[in-house]
Design a protein around this motif. Structure first.
Motif, mmCIF file in Angstrom:
data_model
loop_
_atom_site.group_PDB
_atom_site.id
_atom_site.type_symbol
_atom_site.label_atom_id
_atom_site.label_comp_id
_atom_site.label_asym_id
_atom_site.label_seq_id
_atom_site.Cartn_x
_atom_site.Cartn_y
_atom_site.Cartn_z
ATOM 1 N N CYS A 287 -39.527 82.279 102.744
ATOM 2 C CA CYS A 287 -39.856 83.316 101.891
ATOM 3 C C CYS A 287 -39.235 84.425 102.266
ATOM 4 O O CYS A 287 -38.981 84.741 101.725
ATOM 5 C CB CYS A 287 -41.867 83.295 101.438
ATOM 6 N N GLN A 288 -39.903 85.444 103.558
ATOM 7 C CA GLN A 288 -38.961 85.865 104.482
ATOM 8 C C GLN A 288 -37.749 86.330 104.352
ATOM 9 O O GLN A 288 -37.473 86.710 104.143
ATOM 10 C CB GLN A 288 -39.887 85.870 105.386
ATOM 11 N N VAL A 289 -36.894 85.445 103.917
ATOM 12 C CA VAL A 289 -35.972 85.553 104.193
ATOM 13 C C VAL A 289 -35.251 85.070 102.316
ATOM 14 O O VAL A 289 -34.034 86.264 102.534
ATOM 15 C CB VAL A 289 -35.105 83.930 104.535
ATOM 16 N N VAL B 45 -44.260 88.584 97.261
ATOM 17 C CA VAL B 45 -43.693 87.578 97.935
ATOM 18 C C VAL B 45 -43.168 87.592 99.267
ATOM 19 O O VAL B 45 -43.817 86.802 100.274
ATOM 20 C CB VAL B 45 -43.051 86.311 97.865
ATOM 21 N N HIS B 46 -42.538 88.582 99.583
ATOM 22 C CA HIS B 46 -41.846 88.769 101.285
ATOM 23 C C HIS B 46 -43.977 89.188 101.860
ATOM 24 O O HIS B 46 -43.193 88.680 102.906
ATOM 25 C CB HIS B 46 -41.063 90.196 100.979
ATOM 26 N N ASP B 47 -44.252 90.204 101.095
ATOM 27 C CA ASP B 47 -45.710 90.968 102.036
ATOM 28 C C ASP B 47 -46.008 89.680 102.512
ATOM 29 O O ASP B 47 -46.898 89.495 103.170
ATOM 30 C CB ASP B 47 -45.771 92.151 100.871
ATOM 31 N N LYS B 48 -46.112 88.895 101.412
ATOM 32 C CA LYS B 48 -47.597 88.032 101.769
ATOM 33 C C LYS B 48 -46.942 86.831 102.773
ATOM 34 O O LYS B 48 -47.568 86.400 103.465
ATOM 35 C CB LYS B 48 -48.251 87.528 99.871
ATOM 36 N N ALA B 49 -45.864 86.755 102.652
ATOM 37 C CA ALA B 49 -45.082 85.959 103.424
ATOM 38 C C ALA B 49 -45.582 85.912 105.398
ATOM 39 O O ALA B 49 -46.006 85.569 105.856
ATOM 40 C CB ALA B 49 -43.487 85.330 103.662
ATOM 41 N N LEU B 50 -45.357 87.597 105.281
ATOM 42 C CA LEU B 50 -45.602 88.454 106.222
ATOM 43 C C LEU B 50 -46.711 88.468 106.988
ATOM 44 O O LEU B 50 -47.661 88.201 107.497
ATOM 45 C CB LEU B 50 -44.452 89.708 106.594
ATOM 46 N N GLU B 51 -47.783 88.449 106.054
ATOM 47 C CA GLU B 51 -48.970 88.079 106.181
ATOM 48 C C GLU B 51 -50.014 87.164 106.492
ATOM 49 O O GLU B 51 -50.727 86.424 107.941
ATOM 50 C CB GLU B 51 -49.912 88.701 105.106
ATOM 51 N N LEU B 52 -49.150 85.911 106.246
ATOM 52 C CA LEU B 52 -49.544 84.729 106.463
ATOM 53 C C LEU B 52 -48.977 84.341 107.632
ATOM 54 O O LEU B 52 -49.372 83.561 108.683
ATOM 55 C CB LEU B 52 -49.032 83.416 105.312
ATOM 56 N N PHE B 53 -47.569 84.829 108.071
ATOM 57 C CA PHE B 53 -47.241 84.680 109.469
ATOM 58 C C PHE B 53 -48.063 85.215 110.532
ATOM 59 O O PHE B 53 -48.632 84.377 111.310
ATOM 60 C CB PHE B 53 -45.101 85.274 109.536
ATOM 61 N N ALA B 54 -47.855 86.652 109.986
ATOM 62 C CA ALA B 54 -49.209 87.208 111.161
ATOM 63 C C ALA B 54 -50.637 86.487 111.308
ATOM 64 O O ALA B 54 -51.246 86.133 112.625
ATOM 65 C CB ALA B 54 -49.558 88.161 111.135
ATOM 66 N N LEU B 55 -51.349 85.802 110.245
ATOM 67 C CA LEU B 55 -52.552 85.002 109.979
ATOM 68 C C LEU B 55 -52.001 83.632 111.174
ATOM 69 O O LEU B 55 -52.845 82.944 112.004
ATOM 70 C CB LEU B 55 -52.950 84.392 108.796
ATOM 71 N N LEU B 56 -50.990 83.403 111.247
ATOM 72 C CA LEU B 56 -50.592 82.128 111.732
ATOM 73 C C LEU B 56 -50.495 82.087 113.145
ATOM 74 O O LEU B 56 -50.940 81.424 113.986
ATOM 75 C CB LEU B 56 -49.576 81.323 110.697
#
Length: 119
Positions: A50-52, A60-71
């Motif tokens: 999603c980020q790429v 969606v980019h922002d939520k993908a970044l947030e997801l990655f940070a949580l992981l």
């Protein structure tokens, strides 16, 4: 000169059972004794694609970044991860195969790039 044909994702590659299932299983594994690095990778892949593929600054980019940070946080919080995973997974499902394939190829290229050398 023969032109190299680009191999695209096969039709049906984004069937929910083949693309969403690993991430959903990984989500269920959070906090379980059988949670492993492969589960974390399955979750990270959704975020990274999603980020790429998404436009920087888009929802969606922002939520993908947030997801990655949580992981990257210990302990993993399934309740916070789940809505982000569902949102990003749904977005990937709606994208054309070519767009998803481009994102995957870009991610692979970055992992296969030789490390920079100091001259």
């Amino acid at each position: 000169m023969k032109k190299k044909r680009r191999k695209l994702l096969p039709l049906g590659v984004k069937k929910r059972t083949t693309t969403e299932l690993p991430a959903l299983i990984a989500l269920e594994a959070i906090g379980q004794p059988w949670f492993c690095e492969a589960h974390l990778t399955d979750l990270m892949v959704v975020s990274m694609v999603c980020q790429v593929a998404a436009e920087p600054g888009s929802e969606v980019h922002d939520k993908a970044l947030e997801l990655f940070a949580l992981l990257g946080q210990e302990p993993l919080d399934a309740k916070r991860i789940e809505p982000l995973l569902m949102f990003t997974n749904d977005w990937v499902q709606r994208q054309p195969n070519g767009k998803v394939q481009d994102a995957i190829e870009r991610l692979i290229a970055t992992t296969q790039a030789p490390p920079p050398t100091d001259a």
